[in-house]
Design a protein around this motif. Structure first.
Motif, PDB file in Angstrom:
ATOM      1  N   UNK A   1       0.775  -1.236   0.000  1.00  0.00           N
ATOM      2  CA  UNK A   1       0.000   0.000   0.000  1.00  0.00           C
ATOM      3  C   UNK A   1       0.807   1.287   0.000  1.00  0.00           C
ATOM      4  N   UNK A   2       0.350   2.227   0.787  1.00  0.00           N
ATOM      5  CA  UNK A   2       0.981   3.539   0.835  1.00  0.00           C
ATOM      6  C   UNK A   2       2.404   3.458   1.364  1.00  0.00           C
ATOM      7  N   UNK A   3       2.634   2.493   2.253  1.00  0.00           N
ATOM      8  CA  UNK A   3       3.981   2.333   2.827  1.00  0.00           C
ATOM      9  C   UNK A   3       5.043   2.144   1.760  1.00  0.00           C
ATOM     10  N   UNK A   4       4.689   1.404   0.711  1.00  0.00           N
ATOM     11  CA  UNK A   4       5.670   1.183  -0.357  1.00  0.00           C
ATOM     12  C   UNK A   4       5.985   2.486  -1.080  1.00  0.00           C
ATOM     13  N   UNK A   5       4.967   3.327  -1.246  1.00  0.00           N
ATOM     14  CA  UNK A   5       5.201   4.600  -1.916  1.00  0.00           C
ATOM     15  C   UNK A   5       6.132   5.457  -1.067  1.00  0.00           C
ATOM     16  N   UNK A   6       5.865   5.476   0.231  1.00  0.00           N
ATOM     17  CA  UNK A   6       6.728   6.230   1.150  1.00  0.00           C
ATOM     18  C   UNK A   6       8.149   5.697   1.094  1.00  0.00           C
TER      19      UNK A   6
END
Lengths: 325, 399, 295
Positions: free
Chosen positions: B42-47
């Motif tokens: 999810x968003x963690x990968x983008x971060x």
């Protein structure tokens, strides 16, 4: 006067001549689709819309014009997708043959499932279609050729008729457009034919139709099979567009989505499902980065659609224009 | 060569290098943002990707990196649509993450077709470096073989040598069971039995009952996501771990353990390639990550995205371009990898990234100091032993 | 001891007992659905989502208000039932005169909304919720180890199911409800507040779903999708039992649990599909369902 116009329209339709509103609608629709790739629209995106539009129209044939709600149409769509993908990949089928085979698969499944489903009516019929669709899903999950979770990947686009190279997205687009056009016109023809008139009568008042001597179960089964066959065409084409057939295609949420498309666009209109499919596919595409909000949005559309716009987008437009769409 | 020619040539070369240094790169992080894998990627990968770009100092080196992201909803068709659109229309050069094997395989195909780059961090399919290997793909983080090998052989080595499998009845589950059974038997253990449950499943009580009755020392859970969580929860209810049988989660993530809670998950054995509390480097990085993610600690998938992006950018810097995917991946295989999360490693010729794997055991509530303190390290499987041997994969890139 | 088709009887009894426990969930859920359909003619596709919300409310009560499981058993059904009443008063009542299809679609849409919102708020991995200490541990019955909590589930659902059945079939209130749905105008003419009864009935059906959700929270993964795949199975149960029949859905619910338990012993891969096979067969042979009155 309203009655006179209606009678005239019916006679014209029964003779196979299209009412003006439909003629204009088709011209606009096909015109836009022909121009789309040149106008910079991403061909794969529009192809996806066309496949789902055909699927939704096939479903709508059964619901809008036959009055029969099937919650298992994914079985025909996905089943045909698997067969077409397998045929193209493992048996070397060219695209047009793969699509034909997919259509035949849809028809066969439709014949079998329809035979059982039409023996009951209303919610019971719907539940039977759901039950059979679940069995198709289970089969797809287990059968080795479907590739289970991975699906059938890397499906090749071979030469059309063995001669023309249509593997590029741009060229394949016109192949898909041709299929879509044929499918749509076929649906239109079915609806505006003596057969279609009888279906309408059955939908409006079944006991009366029976008393008039029509073999109602046969008509229902025929419509069911046709609807399934065209759903199969859509699925088979989709498998070639994405070069992939997967469990998503046979899952019950796919059945739910096609209901949504028909509802949103307008059940019982010719062009409604096309618009519905376009909106839903576009929504999924452009809001892909918003994650779960897409689900919420779909839910909201369902709710608002049922409460306020029961006729669907095209239905509302058609009502406003006072023309059948 | 005459001096002037030489000077001109050098000057031109320098100027060309300088011009080439201003490279535009677009990265796409494609994963599940709304479904069962949203928490572990999810968003963690983008971060994580953004952190890698900053840490690499891309801006200072004249590399302009843009990041786009999308949700593939764990569906191969959605993934394939997005990948195609990104590569064809949106000038994306590389796709990262992509959990869910079916989606990963689809993207793998497309990246190859379009000669772009695919660095997978989230999926388990060992086929990505096997039968479906591609010169445009790097498989980071983990795969089914490494998990099977890690948990299987490491557990047998600790004496847990009789196994019973609870397998999700679909291709992935079968593959996981098959790989682990092979490892268990090769290490001298025995497979006492197996039962296949429908996928996805809700209630595992009857299957757990069979597992209990088998008397096996280890119950291997060859499933993932919600199935694993449910099975573990119910195993705890039936007193399975309390009675002495060990549970081995063959594919389980930090976020699953958190969802279960230590009370239920204690004693669970699993293999991962990264844990925030491994060493000072991982702790420091994870603290930075947690700051940006509201306290969420990174999973190995997200760590893999960070490391993958970092290495990708190094390859771009070395190669001076980003458009030719095959060349960049070849460069990634040439340059040894080095990052604070996975340490020193390399990318093998079949696309497999090599690094150490770790066998963890979930702590009991009394052993844990709270927060995200979930694992204790049981064993380290060195990189040389952790991955499927090159000749066993069936990859066409291997000569 | 003799072996039945290669399975020792102890294992069989164990599986059947477990099947009975699963059947309890099917029974309560299908009971709620049957109540709503039988009395209101609405196909409540949101039932799975409401079951899930019952579990979530239990979790929220514990984590935000510190109220434990026993409180949740009472409060969650009330809260979610209240939400159900709001839904009915604002949206559903407009659809009574229309085709069944619209009720189905509306509730389907609501289910998507609830699932999506909770997914955005709490993620999909699931939240931890433990078995209350009073019910932990279990009994060794010889042929299997029966967790106390599962025994409690069976007892609780039997009580609730038969209590509901009794109330609807045997009491005056139930008689009013049944009359009101058959002929609302006439019953209204008698001075009974029909819309109020309908609203409360829907709320009650929803509360039953939420109650099942609280029962499920400690043993099944507490995540926004927990009701999604369950709902079609529950529908199948209701259809088999007979769409309007309360007793039918209770018996079929428990019965299906047993059948699934048996399937898991002999052919586990088919466990999730056996219900649909049975449903198709029943619909073809006895269309109104096993206990249903012909519609």
């Amino acid at each position: 006067m309203a009655d006179a116009t209606q009678v005239t329209t019916v006679r014209q339709s029964a003779l196979g001549l299209m009412p003006a509103s439909h003629r204009i609608g088709f011209v606009v629709l096909f015109g836009l689709l022909l121009a789309a790739p040149f106008l910079g629209f991403y061909p794969v995106f529009v192809m996806k819309i066309m496949c789902f539009a055909l699927f939704a129209c096939a479903f709508n044939l059964l619901l809008g014009y036959g009055g029969l709600l099937s919650f298992g149409h994914a079985a025909f769509f996905g089943g045909a997708a698997y067969v077409s993908a397998h045929a193209a990949k493992a048996w070397g089928f060219t695209p047009e043959l793969a699509v034909l085979l997919g259509t035949a698969t849809g028809a066969a499944l439709g014949l079998v499932i329809g035979f059982f489903a039409i023996r009951r009516s209303g919610i019971y019929m719907t539940m039977i279609t759901l039950a059979f669709a679940q069995m198709v899903f289970f089969f797809s999950l287990q059968a080795p050729f479907t590739g289970g979770e991975d699906g059938i990947q890397a499906v090749p686009r071979r030469f059309l008729f063995g001669v023309f190279d249509i593997s590029s997205d741009f060229r394949f687009y016109f192949f898909v457009l041709a299929i879509f056009a044929i499918g749509m016109l076929l649906i239109h023809r079915i609806i505006h034919s003596p057969f279609g008139q009888v279906m309408k009568a059955i939908r409006e008042n079944e006991p009366r139709s029976v008393s008039l001597g029509y073999q109602v179960p046969r008509y229902k089964l025929a419509l069911f099979t046709m609807s399934a066959a065209l759903a199969g065409t859509a699925g088979a084409t989709k498998a070639l567009v994405f070069q992939l057939a997967s469990l998503t295609d046979v899952h019950w949420s796919m059945s739910g989505e096609v209901v949504l498309m028909a509802l949103l666009g307008g059940v019982g209109t010719i062009f409604g499902p096309v618009v519905g499919a376009a909106v839903i596919v576009a929504m999924q595409n452009y809001f892909a980065s918003f994650g779960a909000w897409v689900t919420v949005l779909q839910g909201v559309i369902f709710v608002l659609g049922v409460l306020l716009f029961r006729e669907g987008i095209i239905g509302v437009i058609g009502k406003w224009l006072k023309k059948p769409l | 060569m005459k001096l002037t020619t030489f000077m001109t040539a050098t000057a031109t070369a320098i100027m060309m290098a300088a011009a080439a240094q201003a490279t535009d790169v677009k990265i796409g992080v494609l994963n599940d943002r709304s479904g069962i894998y949203a928490d572990l990627s999810g968003e963690g990968s983008v971060v994580a990707a953004r952190m890698a770009i900053e840490d690499f100092g891309a801006a200072a080196k004249g590399i302009n990196v843009t990041v786009v992201s999308a949700d593939h909803q764990n569906k191969p068709d959605v993934a394939s649509t997005i990948a195609r659109q990104w590569f064809d229309q949106d000038d994306v050069d590389a796709i990262f993450d992509v959990p869910t094997s079916s989606a990963a395989l689809a993207v793998n195909q497309i990246a190859r077709e379009k000669n772009k780059v695919f660095v997978n961090s989230g999926a388990a399919a060992s086929d990505l470096t096997g039968a479906q290997c591609s010169p445009n793909t790097v498989h980071w983080t983990y795969d089914t073989w490494a998990l099977a090998n890690g948990t299987g052989s490491a557990m047998v080595a600790t004496g847990a040598d009789s196994w019973f499998f609870l397998t999700a009845d679909y291709a992935f589950g079968h593959a996981l069971e098959r790989d682990t059974a092979a490892v268990v038997e090769a290490s001298g253990g025995t497979v006492v039995g197996a039962v296949r449950h429908p996928f996805p499943g809700q209630d595992f009580s009857s299957f757990l009952l069979q597992a209990q009755a088998s008397g096996a020392k280890v119950i291997g859970l060859a499933n993932a996501g919600g199935d694993t969580v449910n099975a573990i929860k119910q195993a705890s209810e039936f007193g399975i771990t309390q009675a002495g049988q060990a549970l081995a989660g063959l594919l389980i993530f930090l976020t699953d353990v958190r969802a279960l809670g230590l009370e239920t998950a204690q004693g669970l054995v699993l293999t991962e390639s990264f844990y925030w509390d491994l060493n000072d480097d991982t702790r420091a990085w994870s603290a930075r990550f947690a700051e940006r993610m509201g306290g969420q600690h990174p999973t190995m998938v997200q760590a893999g995205v960070y490391a993958g992006v970092l290495h990708y950018l190094k390859a771009i810097e070395a190669d001076g371009q980003a458009a030719d995917g095959g060349a960049i991946v070849a460069r990634m295989k040439e340059i040894p990898t080095s990052d604070p999360l996975f340490g020193e490693g390399e990318v093998r010729v079949d696309g497999r990234k090599l690094h150490d794997m770790y066998l963890f055991r979930v702590k009991s509530p009394s052993e844990s100091s709270g927060g995200w303190d979930y694992y204790e390290t049981v064993a380290i499987i060195p990189a040389a032993d952790a991955w499927r041997p090159l000749d066993q994969g069936g990859c066409e890139l291997v000569q | 001891m003799f072996e039945l088709l290669g399975i020792p009887p102890q294992a069989l009894f164990g599986q059947l007992l477990l099947g009975l426990i699963n059947g309890s969930f099917y029974a309560i859920l299908s009971l709620g659905l049957a109540v709503i359909f039988g009395l209101l003619n609405i196909i409540n596709f949101a039932h799975g989502a409401l079951y899930m919300m019952g579990a979530f409310v239990a979790w929220m009560l514990l984590n935000y208000l510190g109220l434990n499981y026993w409180w949740a058993l009472v409060l969650a059904p009330v809260i979610v039932g209240g939400i159900g009443i709001v839904i009915e008063r604002t949206m559903l009542f407009r659809l009574y005169k229309l085709d069944h299809l619209y009720g189905l679609l509306l509730t389907f849409g609501l289910a998507l909304i609830f699932q999506g919102l909770l997914r955005n708020g709490y993620g999909i991995s699931g939240l931890p919720y433990s078995i209350p200490p009073q019910l932990s541990g279990g009994q060794n019955l010889g042929f299997m180890f029966l967790p106390n909590y599962r025994a409690w589930v069976v007892v609780a659902s039997l009580v609730v199911c038969f209590g509901t059945w009794y109330m609807i079939e045997k009491t005056r209130l139930g008689a009013y409800l049944r009359a009101a749905t058959e002929n609302p105008t006439l019953v209204g003419a008698f001075g009974l507040n029909v819309p109020l009864m309908i609203t409360l009935t829907y709320g009650f059906g929803v509360a039953l779903a939420a109650f099942a959700g609280v029962l499920a929270a400690p043993i099944y993964s507490l995540n926004p999708n927990m009701g999604a795949d369950l709902i079609i199975v529950v529908f199948a149960v209701v259809v088999i039992g007979g769409m309007g029949s309360i007793m039918g859905s209770i018996v079929t619910g428990f019965g299906l649990g047993l059948v699934e338990g048996l399937t898991k012993v002999f052919y586990p891969e088919a466990a999730s599909v056996v219900i649909f096979v049975i449903m198709a067969i029943v619909l073809l042979l006895k269309p109104a369902g096993l206990f249903g009155r012909a519609v």
